[in-house]
Design a protein around this motif. Sequence first.
Motif, PDB file in Angstrom:
ATOM      1  N   SER A 104     117.972   5.221  19.088  1.00 45.55           N
ATOM      2  CA  SER A 104     117.422   4.402  20.479  1.00 45.55           C
ATOM      3  C   SER A 104     116.091   3.751  20.435  1.00 45.55           C
ATOM      4  N   GLY A 105     115.416   3.705  21.544  1.00 44.40           N
ATOM      5  CA  GLY A 105     114.293   2.856  21.523  1.00 44.40           C
ATOM      6  C   GLY A 105     112.884   3.474  20.600  1.00 44.40           C
ATOM      7  N   THR A 106     112.802   4.964  20.650  1.00 43.31           N
ATOM      8  CA  THR A 106     112.040   5.525  19.882  1.00 43.31           C
ATOM      9  C   THR A 106     112.153   5.342  18.542  1.00 43.31           C
ATOM     10  N   VAL A 131     117.736   0.816  26.102  1.00 41.94           N
ATOM     11  CA  VAL A 131     116.578   0.144  26.417  1.00 41.94           C
ATOM     12  C   VAL A 131     116.735  -1.137  25.759  1.00 41.94           C
ATOM     13  N   ASP A 132     115.805  -2.303  26.228  1.00 50.35           N
ATOM     14  CA  ASP A 132     115.971  -3.657  25.834  1.00 50.35           C
ATOM     15  C   ASP A 132     115.128  -4.138  24.686  1.00 50.35           C
ATOM     16  N   GLY A 133     114.557  -3.017  23.983  1.00 50.39           N
ATOM     17  CA  GLY A 133     113.455  -3.483  23.117  1.00 50.39           C
ATOM     18  C   GLY A 133     114.016  -3.762  21.617  1.00 50.39           C
ATOM     19  N   CYS A 178     119.305   0.562  34.018  1.00 49.34           N
ATOM     20  CA  CYS A 178     118.028   0.721  34.984  1.00 49.34           C
ATOM     21  C   CYS A 178     117.086  -0.311  34.330  1.00 49.34           C
ATOM     22  N   ASP A 179     116.742  -0.099  32.858  1.00 51.19           N
ATOM     23  CA  ASP A 179     115.938  -0.993  32.247  1.00 51.19           C
ATOM     24  C   ASP A 179     116.438  -2.302  32.455  1.00 51.19           C
ATOM     25  N   LEU A 180     117.529  -2.546  32.393  1.00 52.72           N
ATOM     26  CA  LEU A 180     117.887  -4.165  32.803  1.00 52.72           C
ATOM     27  C   LEU A 180     117.660  -4.431  34.170  1.00 52.72           C
ATOM     28  N   LEU A 181     118.139  -3.769  34.900  1.00 53.63           N
ATOM     29  CA  LEU A 181     117.904  -4.136  36.536  1.00 53.63           C
ATOM     30  C   LEU A 181     116.401  -4.288  36.886  1.00 53.63           C
ATOM     31  N   GLY A 182     115.149  -3.697  35.890  1.00 61.53           N
ATOM     32  CA  GLY A 182     114.003  -3.725  36.316  1.00 61.53           C
ATOM     33  C   GLY A 182     113.584  -5.315  36.014  1.00 61.53           C
ATOM     34  N   TYR A 236     124.850  -6.659  25.371  1.00 60.29           N
ATOM     35  CA  TYR A 236     124.389  -8.149  25.036  1.00 60.29           C
ATOM     36  C   TYR A 236     123.169  -8.338  26.144  1.00 60.29           C
ATOM     37  N   ALA A 237     123.328  -8.242  27.305  1.00 60.35           N
ATOM     38  CA  ALA A 237     122.210  -8.504  28.348  1.00 60.35           C
ATOM     39  C   ALA A 237     120.893  -7.552  27.683  1.00 60.35           C
ATOM     40  N   LEU A 238     121.067  -6.424  27.131  1.00 63.33           N
ATOM     41  CA  LEU A 238     119.793  -5.866  26.812  1.00 63.33           C
ATOM     42  C   LEU A 238     118.950  -6.558  25.687  1.00 63.33           C
ATOM     43  N   ILE A 239     119.905  -6.850  24.944  1.00 58.90           N
ATOM     44  CA  ILE A 239     119.418  -7.698  23.568  1.00 58.90           C
ATOM     45  C   ILE A 239     119.029  -8.923  23.934  1.00 58.90           C
TER      46      ILE A 239
END
Length: 416
Positions: A104-106, A131-133, A178-182, A236-239
């Motif tokens: 994941s993100g890390t 995450v979106d990163g 939640c990262d996305l809703l941000g 898809y939304a995160l990417i």
Amino acid sequence: MLVDLNKFKGGCSCLREHEISVKGIFIEDGALERLPELLKDFKKPAVICDENTYSAAGKRACALLGGCLAVVLSPENLHADEKAVAKAAGMLTDDVDILVAAGSGTIHDTTRYIAAERRISFVSVPTAASVDGFVSTVAAMTWHGFKKTLPAVAPEYVLADSGIFSKAPMRLTAAGVCDLLGKYTALADWKISAVVTGEYICERVCSLEEKALEEVSKCSASLAAGDKAAYEKLMYALILSGLAMQMVGNSRPASGAEHHLSHLWEMAVINPPLDAYHGEKVSVGLFACLEFYGKINRAIKDHKIEIKPYGGLDKDFIRGCFGNGSLYDDIIKENTPDPLEKISPDDLSGKLEEIGKILDALPEVSELQGIVKSVSGVFLPEHIGLCGDTMEKSIKAAPYVRNRLTLMRISKMIKF
Ligand SMILES: [Zn+2]
Ligand SMILES: [Zn+2]
């Protein structure tokens, strides 16, 4: 599904030519199996993962690559920081010519930083929609205690295998939601800054993100049921959020005041270190931000708002939060030039109505809470170990962690 990258590239009404460095994105069941074909021209691939993601994807990735080198980090206390970079880089041989980030993100931030340092590319294999990163060109790292965005590289390919990431622990998926809703407050901050200072903004990026946000909001309940199609929409939304950062060249479309709160808490200067995922901190930041922005909007509507002349950086307050050491110097450096200095009170006064309209378009708190609850996510300060009374100080301190204009930053010039 192969993501059509042409949707994001090329000339635009914002008068910029948008560039995307990632060559291909696959979001589908079995995407990982494409690895050998995509890496056929490389001689010495290596997979970076942790013990958990090794069993989820790293092991299979290594097998697909003929038993290549696997750097398996211990997940205990693993953060994207100088220690993780040293550990992973130390286990790689000099002849490694491409990296695979399975995690994941890390794991992604650590891998993308090492790839940039070695001037090689990497392939992203996300094991959770957390995450979106994933396709970011920068690495969000904690470097000697300071949260920094360091130059790095975007992946050459993303192989998002829904057979893998739909089985991730629900807590990770909830963090991704939640990262996305941000992005709701991040985009509002961007729009407000564009109105107040004329900062560059791209309508295409905003509407692409808003559309993806809507789609995920509609199918959040199916995530809890394990529906792969819903997971693919979330991924898809995160990417897409990551692609938006590539299009613009920085994290503006993905990170506003809600992320500044999260970064502040990660620095653990006014709170104890939190044992929470990025998206969980963003969630608490988002709801604090929505509440605060709601108050400002009501004051705008009731004409109970006063613009104060700006008195410059509140250095005593900054010292009180960040101490007197190198962190204080870093914060002052980050805030030079001060983004509020170029805003004239008269100008701001004339923009309040427009700011109010942008705030009107934000979704209702109850609606977003419903989405977070549907994936068993967290949203209250106490859910992540923060005392409720830390919030007031956080709202004052968080805008200083980045030199980026947000309404939270602008609120230092208003009384309501
Ligand atoms: Zn554009
Ligand atoms: Zn984020």
